[in-house]
Design an enzyme around this catalytic site. Structure first.
Site, short mmCIF file in Angstrom:
data_model
loop_
_atom_site.label_atom_id
_atom_site.label_comp_id
_atom_site.label_asym_id
_atom_site.label_seq_id
_atom_site.Cartn_x
_atom_site.Cartn_y
_atom_site.Cartn_z
N GLY A 67 42.58 44.12 45.85
CA GLY A 67 43.83 43.30 45.62
C GLY A 67 44.60 44.03 44.83
CB CYS A 68 44.41 46.25 41.93
SG CYS A 68 43.57 45.25 40.62
CB THR A 69 44.93 48.92 46.71
OG1 THR A 69 43.83 49.88 45.96
CG2 THR A 69 45.65 49.89 47.43
CB ALA A 72 49.74 49.08 43.48
#
Length: 181
Positions: A67-69, A72
């Site tokens: 999710g963070c990738t 970003a």
């Protein structure tokens, strides 16, 4: 056996209660809490460095997770559009600068990732999950006006379209700002 279950339930409620009580409630129009944190290169970055700019301050749980990738990379892909609208993107997590450096290099992220290893900044924005020994930033985003005020708060983020949502909101807020001048 029942006593262990009761102790376990009590511990969970205690942790949840401690986490909820620690989080301040920011509102639109509030002054954005100031901060100075190290980026992935070890340079100190302050919110005041972005005075008179729109700031997309996004908190995320962990470098290099799915999710963070996705989030970003969406900001990376929309970076030029956000910059054209006068906005600067800043990512913040509890991860250290070394982790941020690897993450930023791996995905060619053109914006700073700041290390809030103590969780103090995330906490000042109400974006900290603090379970005693485990701290993670919540996936919250704050759009901060050039005057340093909270202009928009995102507490429920869909990582696949979050940057587009911000672009649309930024267009509206900038137009509103122009009409008020």
């Amino acid at each position: 056996m029942k006593i262990f279950i009761l102790i376990g339930i009590a511990l969970v409620f205690y942790l949840l209660r401690a986490n909820v009580m620690a989080a301040p409630i920011l509102k639109i129009g509030d002054d954005a809490p100031t901060f100075t944190l190290p980026d992935s290169q070890g340079n100190q970055v302050s919110l005041s460095d972005y005075k008179s700019k729109w700031v997309v301050l996004y908190f995320y749980p962990k470098d290099d997770t799915p999710g963070c990738t996705k989030e970003a990379c969406q900001f990376r892909d929309d970076f030029k559009t956000l910059e054209a609208l006068g906005a600067k993107v800043i990512g913040v997590s509890i991860d250290d600068s070394f982790s941020h450096k690897k993450f930023a290099e791996k995905y060619n992220l053109p914006f700073p990732l700041l290390s809030d290893t103590s969780g103090d900044v995330a906490n000042s924005y109400g974006a900290l999950n603090n379970f005693l020994v485990i701290k993670l930033a919540k996936r919250y985003t704050y759009l901060i006006s050039p005057q340093g005020k909270i202009a928009k708060i995102y507490l429920s983020v869909d990582t696949s379209k979050h940057s587009q949502e911000i672009i649309e909101d930024l267009k509206i807020l900038k137009l509103k700002n122009l009409n008020q001048e």
